[in-house]
Write an enzyme that holds these catalytic residues in place. Structure first.
Site, PDB file in Angstrom:
ATOM      1  N   TYR A  34      33.284  51.393  38.206  1.00  0.00           N
ATOM      2  CA  TYR A  34      34.476  51.181  39.046  1.00  0.00           C
ATOM      3  C   TYR A  34      34.274  51.828  40.415  1.00  0.00           C
ATOM      4  O   TYR A  34      34.538  51.200  41.450  1.00  0.00           O
ATOM      5  CB  TYR A  34      35.719  51.757  38.351  1.00  0.00           C
ATOM      6  N   VAL A  54      48.276  55.091  41.062  1.00  0.00           N
ATOM      7  CA  VAL A  54      49.449  54.245  41.295  1.00  0.00           C
ATOM      8  C   VAL A  54      50.073  53.830  39.964  1.00  0.00           C
ATOM      9  O   VAL A  54      49.357  53.447  39.024  1.00  0.00           O
ATOM     10  CB  VAL A  54      49.080  52.991  42.113  1.00  0.00           C
ATOM     11  N   ASP A  86      46.795  34.455  41.190  1.00  0.00           N
ATOM     12  CA  ASP A  86      46.474  35.368  40.084  1.00  0.00           C
ATOM     13  C   ASP A  86      45.738  34.607  38.985  1.00  0.00           C
ATOM     14  O   ASP A  86      45.874  33.396  38.853  1.00  0.00           O
ATOM     15  CB  ASP A  86      47.746  36.018  39.510  1.00  0.00           C
ATOM     16  N   GLY A 126      52.034  44.631  39.485  1.00  0.00           N
ATOM     17  CA  GLY A 126      51.590  45.900  40.058  1.00  0.00           C
ATOM     18  C   GLY A 126      51.607  45.933  41.578  1.00  0.00           C
ATOM     19  O   GLY A 126      52.578  45.527  42.220  1.00  0.00           O
ATOM     20  N   ILE A 127      50.506  46.411  42.153  1.00  0.00           N
ATOM     21  CA  ILE A 127      50.417  46.574  43.609  1.00  0.00           C
ATOM     22  C   ILE A 127      50.509  45.218  44.310  1.00  0.00           C
ATOM     23  O   ILE A 127      51.178  45.089  45.348  1.00  0.00           O
ATOM     24  CB  ILE A 127      49.096  47.291  43.978  1.00  0.00           C
ATOM     25  N   ASP A 158      40.611  32.471  39.370  1.00  0.00           N
ATOM     26  CA  ASP A 158      39.758  33.603  39.012  1.00  0.00           C
ATOM     27  C   ASP A 158      38.888  33.816  40.243  1.00  0.00           C
ATOM     28  O   ASP A 158      38.091  32.943  40.599  1.00  0.00           O
ATOM     29  CB  ASP A 158      38.907  33.252  37.785  1.00  0.00           C
ATOM     30  N   VAL A 159      39.010  34.960  40.899  1.00  0.00           N
ATOM     31  CA  VAL A 159      38.317  35.147  42.178  1.00  0.00           C
ATOM     32  C   VAL A 159      36.798  35.103  42.048  1.00  0.00           C
ATOM     33  O   VAL A 159      36.097  34.962  43.049  1.00  0.00           O
ATOM     34  CB  VAL A 159      38.742  36.457  42.893  1.00  0.00           C
TER      35      VAL A 159
HETATM   36  N1  LIG Z   1      46.698  51.420  39.989  1.00  0.00           N
HETATM   37  C1  LIG Z   1      45.939  52.273  40.629  1.00  0.00           C
HETATM   38  O1  LIG Z   1      46.034  53.495  40.414  1.00  0.00           O
HETATM   39  C2  LIG Z   1      44.959  51.821  41.679  1.00  0.00           C
HETATM   40  C3  LIG Z   1      44.378  52.800  42.487  1.00  0.00           C
HETATM   41  C4  LIG Z   1      43.470  52.419  43.471  1.00  0.00           C
HETATM   42  C5  LIG Z   1      43.163  51.080  43.644  1.00  0.00           C
HETATM   43  N2  LIG Z   1      43.746  50.159  42.835  1.00  0.00           N
HETATM   44  C6  LIG Z   1      43.353  48.755  43.071  1.00  0.00           C
HETATM   45  O2  LIG Z   1      44.489  48.022  43.459  1.00  0.00           O
HETATM   46  C7  LIG Z   1      44.394  46.664  42.985  1.00  0.00           C
HETATM   47  C8  LIG Z   1      45.619  46.329  42.165  1.00  0.00           C
HETATM   48  O3  LIG Z   1      45.754  47.305  41.146  1.00  0.00           O
HETATM   49  P1  LIG Z   1      46.962  47.321  40.112  1.00  0.00           P
HETATM   50  O4  LIG Z   1      47.135  48.724  39.704  1.00  0.00           O
HETATM   51  O5  LIG Z   1      48.138  46.563  40.634  1.00  0.00           O
HETATM   52  O6  LIG Z   1      46.265  46.510  38.917  1.00  0.00           O
HETATM   53  P2  LIG Z   1      46.902  45.615  37.745  1.00  0.00           P
HETATM   54  O7  LIG Z   1      45.873  45.552  36.678  1.00  0.00           O
HETATM   55  O8  LIG Z   1      48.248  46.106  37.386  1.00  0.00           O
HETATM   56  O9  LIG Z   1      47.019  44.177  38.455  1.00  0.00           O
HETATM   57  C9  LIG Z   1      45.867  43.476  38.869  1.00  0.00           C
HETATM   58  C10 LIG Z   1      46.194  42.014  39.055  1.00  0.00           C
HETATM   59  O10 LIG Z   1      44.986  41.344  39.419  1.00  0.00           O
HETATM   60  C11 LIG Z   1      44.830  40.184  38.607  1.00  0.00           C
HETATM   61  N3  LIG Z   1      43.410  39.891  38.421  1.00  0.00           N
HETATM   62  C12 LIG Z   1      42.489  40.627  37.741  1.00  0.00           C
HETATM   63  N4  LIG Z   1      41.303  40.017  37.755  1.00  0.00           N
HETATM   64  C13 LIG Z   1      41.457  38.878  38.477  1.00  0.00           C
HETATM   65  C14 LIG Z   1      40.582  37.815  38.848  1.00  0.00           C
HETATM   66  N5  LIG Z   1      39.312  37.792  38.432  1.00  0.00           N
HETATM   67  N6  LIG Z   1      41.081  36.805  39.608  1.00  0.00           N
HETATM   68  C15 LIG Z   1      42.367  36.803  39.997  1.00  0.00           C
HETATM   69  N7  LIG Z   1      43.246  37.777  39.667  1.00  0.00           N
HETATM   70  C16 LIG Z   1      42.796  38.789  38.916  1.00  0.00           C
HETATM   71  C17 LIG Z   1      45.483  40.545  37.279  1.00  0.00           C
HETATM   72  O11 LIG Z   1      45.839  39.400  36.534  1.00  0.00           O
HETATM   73  C18 LIG Z   1      46.693  41.353  37.760  1.00  0.00           C
HETATM   74  O12 LIG Z   1      47.802  40.539  38.047  1.00  0.00           O
HETATM   75  C19 LIG Z   1      43.067  46.600  42.207  1.00  0.00           C
HETATM   76  O13 LIG Z   1      42.059  46.128  43.064  1.00  0.00           O
HETATM   77  C20 LIG Z   1      42.809  48.055  41.836  1.00  0.00           C
HETATM   78  O14 LIG Z   1      41.450  48.317  41.628  1.00  0.00           O
HETATM   79  C21 LIG Z   1      44.627  50.499  41.867  1.00  0.00           C
END
Ligand SMILES: NC(=O)c1ccc[n+]([C@@H]2O[C@H](COP(=O)([O-])OP(=O)(O)OC[C@H]3O[C@@H](n4cnc5c(N)ncnc54)[C@H](O)[C@@H]3O)[C@@H](O)[C@H]2O)c1
Length: 260
Positions: free
Chosen positions: A156, A189, A38, A18-19, A64-65
């Protein structure tokens, strides 16, 4: 593309998809060596391979953070192998969504632990290395959900509002060390995260799958869903030299979605 951060060492949490993946690749294109962290090592390794293919160094580390000791250990490992940490992007996060009366203590704890405590642990661990060189850039992933409440997203929204707050506190605490701390607040996103949100909201709102996402995108003033690269573009600015005089800020990167 200019190599505006050539020779810098970047750490991206949640970089496996993802992001976080888009940010890892963008910082690599900007010239940084990238440590991809990750929960899922396999995914981190796959992104690290993509980073390497761009001609910079990469490493993949499982973390794991929420596990503070492990967070310290992986930051130490990056600094030991590559000599320093210049950039930290706190992207790891998860989203839990439930109606108001069903929000449990467990949900609030998990949401806060990962999105806020894990992010603070990562800032502390990385900044302890940045301080040695009297410079650094930290970018936190907030959300439009941190800007206002949502009936089905209490925990959230709570966690992302806290991300905006800790960005301000850490920005002030680290300013004497010339470490800039900023955040980005994305909107809707196109990542696996929103696939899960759509499924959950469809159930909660009694709508067909796909409809919650369609409705969310229909409300975006710029008229399209956000791509991970849209977020990575602004993170690139906040990780690079053009933002040297910017700290404690949270940039909306949401197509004008908030406030609207
Ligand atoms: N997708 C959206 O619309 C959106 C919008 C605003 C903010 N965000 C934020 O952006 C960030 C990334 O979002 P995304 O859409 O790519 O999410 P995603 O779920 O596609 O990816 C998240 C990644 O974080 C990793 N992760 C989760 N928990 C973890 C932990 N405890 N320790 C280490 N790694 C961990 C997962 O394994 C995954 O690879 C997040 O913080 C999310 O809240 C996302």
């Amino acid at each position: 593309m200019s190599k505006q951060i050539g020779g810098k060492v970047a750490v991206v949490t949640g970089g496996g998809q993802g992001i976080g993946r888009a940010i890892s690749l963008r910082l690599a294109k900007d010239g940084a060596d990238v440590a991809v962290l990750d929960l899922k090592l396999e995914n981190a390794e796959a992104v690290a391979k993509e980073v390497e293919a761009l001609g910079v160094k990469a490493m993949a580390l499982q973390v794991d953070v929420v596990d503070r000791e492990r967070v310290v250990a992986v930051m130490d490992e990056v600094a030991e192998k590559w000599g320093k940490i210049d950039i930290l992007v706190n992207n790891a996060g998860l989203g839990l969504f439930n109606p108001f009366f069903e929000v449990s203590e467990e949900e609030m704890d998990l949401q806060f632990n990962v999105n806020v405590k894990g992010l603070v642990f990562s800032m502390q661990a990385a900044a302890s290395h940045m301080i040695k060189q009297n410079s650094g850039k930290i970018v936190n992933l907030a959300s439009q959900a941190g800007r206002r409440g949502e009936a089905l997203a209490l925990s959230y929204c709570m966690s992302k509002a806290a991300v905006i707050s800790v960005t301000q506190s850490a920005g002030l605490a680290l300013a004497p060390h010339k470490i800039n701390v900023n955040a980005v607040a994305p909107g809707v996103v196109d990542t696996p995260f929103w696939e899960a949100v759509d499924k959950k909201f469809a159930k909660l709102m009694d709508l067909p799958e796909g409809e919650p996402k369609r409705q969310a995108v229909a409300g975006i003033p710029l008229g399209r869903i956000e791509q991970p690269e849209d977020v990575a573009n602004v993170v690139s600015f906040l990780a690079g030299p053009d933002s040297d005089y910017v700290t404690q800020q949270c940039y909306n990167v949401d197509g004008g979605n908030w406030p609207s």
